[in-house]
Design a protein around this motif. Structure first.
Motif, short mmCIF file in Angstrom:
data_model
loop_
_atom_site.label_atom_id
_atom_site.label_comp_id
_atom_site.label_asym_id
_atom_site.label_seq_id
_atom_site.Cartn_x
_atom_site.Cartn_y
_atom_site.Cartn_z
N MET A 75 -44.74 -41.34 -24.81
CA MET A 75 -43.57 -41.15 -23.96
C MET A 75 -42.45 -40.53 -24.80
O MET A 75 -42.12 -41.04 -25.86
CB MET A 75 -43.14 -42.50 -23.39
CG MET A 75 -42.11 -42.37 -22.30
SD MET A 75 -41.61 -43.94 -21.55
CE MET A 75 -43.08 -44.50 -20.76
N THR A 76 -41.88 -39.44 -24.32
CA THR A 76 -40.84 -38.75 -25.07
C THR A 76 -39.50 -39.49 -24.94
O THR A 76 -39.29 -40.28 -24.02
CB THR A 76 -40.66 -37.31 -24.57
OG1 THR A 76 -40.15 -37.35 -23.23
CG2 THR A 76 -41.96 -36.54 -24.62
N THR A 77 -38.60 -39.16 -25.85
CA THR A 77 -37.27 -39.79 -25.79
C THR A 77 -36.52 -39.38 -24.53
O THR A 77 -35.76 -40.17 -23.99
CB THR A 77 -36.42 -39.42 -27.03
OG1 THR A 77 -36.31 -38.00 -27.12
CG2 THR A 77 -37.01 -39.98 -28.30
N ALA A 78 -36.76 -38.16 -24.05
CA ALA A 78 -36.09 -37.71 -22.82
C ALA A 78 -36.46 -38.62 -21.65
O ALA A 78 -35.58 -39.00 -20.85
CB ALA A 78 -36.45 -36.27 -22.51
N ILE A 79 -37.71 -38.99 -21.56
CA ILE A 79 -38.16 -39.87 -20.47
C ILE A 79 -37.56 -41.26 -20.63
O ILE A 79 -37.10 -41.88 -19.66
CB ILE A 79 -39.70 -39.94 -20.41
CG1 ILE A 79 -40.25 -38.57 -20.00
CG2 ILE A 79 -40.17 -41.02 -19.44
CD1 ILE A 79 -41.75 -38.44 -20.10
N ILE A 80 -37.52 -41.75 -21.86
CA ILE A 80 -36.92 -43.06 -22.12
C ILE A 80 -35.44 -43.06 -21.75
O ILE A 80 -34.95 -44.01 -21.13
CB ILE A 80 -37.14 -43.47 -23.60
CG1 ILE A 80 -38.63 -43.70 -23.86
CG2 ILE A 80 -36.33 -44.72 -23.94
CD1 ILE A 80 -39.00 -43.86 -25.31
N PHE A 81 -34.74 -42.00 -22.10
CA PHE A 81 -33.32 -41.89 -21.73
C PHE A 81 -33.14 -41.84 -20.22
O PHE A 81 -32.22 -42.45 -19.67
CB PHE A 81 -32.67 -40.66 -22.37
CG PHE A 81 -32.61 -40.70 -23.88
CD1 PHE A 81 -32.53 -41.89 -24.58
CD2 PHE A 81 -32.60 -39.52 -24.61
CE1 PHE A 81 -32.47 -41.93 -25.96
CE2 PHE A 81 -32.52 -39.53 -26.00
CZ PHE A 81 -32.46 -40.74 -26.68
N GLN A 82 -34.01 -41.11 -19.53
CA GLN A 82 -33.91 -40.99 -18.07
C GLN A 82 -34.19 -42.34 -17.39
O GLN A 82 -33.53 -42.69 -16.42
CB GLN A 82 -34.87 -39.92 -17.53
CG GLN A 82 -34.54 -38.52 -17.95
CD GLN A 82 -33.25 -37.99 -17.35
OE1 GLN A 82 -32.36 -38.71 -16.95
NE2 GLN A 82 -33.15 -36.68 -17.28
N ILE A 83 -35.17 -43.06 -17.91
CA ILE A 83 -35.48 -44.38 -17.35
C ILE A 83 -34.28 -45.31 -17.53
O ILE A 83 -33.88 -46.02 -16.60
CB ILE A 83 -36.75 -44.97 -17.99
CG1 ILE A 83 -37.98 -44.18 -17.54
CG2 ILE A 83 -36.91 -46.46 -17.65
CD1 ILE A 83 -39.25 -44.51 -18.31
N GLN A 84 -33.72 -45.31 -18.73
CA GLN A 84 -32.54 -46.14 -18.98
C GLN A 84 -31.39 -45.74 -18.06
O GLN A 84 -30.69 -46.61 -17.51
CB GLN A 84 -32.08 -46.01 -20.44
CG GLN A 84 -32.94 -46.73 -21.41
CD GLN A 84 -32.35 -46.68 -22.80
OE1 GLN A 84 -31.39 -47.40 -23.08
NE2 GLN A 84 -32.88 -45.82 -23.65
N SER A 85 -31.19 -44.45 -17.90
CA SER A 85 -30.11 -43.97 -17.04
C SER A 85 -30.31 -44.45 -15.60
O SER A 85 -29.36 -44.88 -14.93
CB SER A 85 -30.05 -42.45 -17.10
OG SER A 85 -28.94 -41.96 -16.39
#
Length: 126
Positions: free
Chosen positions: A1-11
């Motif tokens: 899982m990329t950091t972009a996906i992790i950031f989007q999930i958190q957002s």
């Protein structure tokens, strides 16, 4: 899982938490805890993005950025500024100054709108 996906999930989770906080706006104790947690988490997310992507270095070069990234950054900065206004007016309400309630409510809806726009534009700015 990329950091972009992790950031989007958190957002998405932060935005969901904000809507839960709005739902509990009549229950002051829950509202304050939920909204405080959402704001703190959102500020931590900004710190994560900065540490992971050097976001500030990109943000200070608006001529080199895509238009959508500049729009996203502008909305995100406005959201953070509105968070501080919400904290200020919220603390006044908690101290008993009910004359600021209408301003807090208006600022709240503006803040939520900006946060939703930040979430939407984040998909195009990456």
């Amino acid at each position: 899982m990329t950091t972009a996906i992790i950031f989007q999930i958190q957002s998405f989770l932060i935005l969901s938490l904000i809507f839960v906080g709005i739902y509990f706006r009549k229950q002051r104790s829950k509202h304050v805890k939920i909204m405080g947690s959402a704001i703190a988490w959102d500020l931590l997310l900004i710190l994560q993005i900065e540490l992971g992507r050097s976001a500030i270095a990109k943000a200070i070069k608006p001529i080199e950025n895509k238009t959508m990234l500049n729009i996203h950054i502008s909305i995100a900065v406005l959201t953070v500024l509105f968070y501080f206004a919400m904290i200020f007016t919220g603390r006044k309400l908690l101290s008993g100054d009910t004359s600021i309630r209408a301003k807090h409510k208006l600022l709240g809806w503006c803040t939520v709108s900006l946060r939703v726009l930040t979430f939407i534009t984040s998909f195009f700015a990456v």
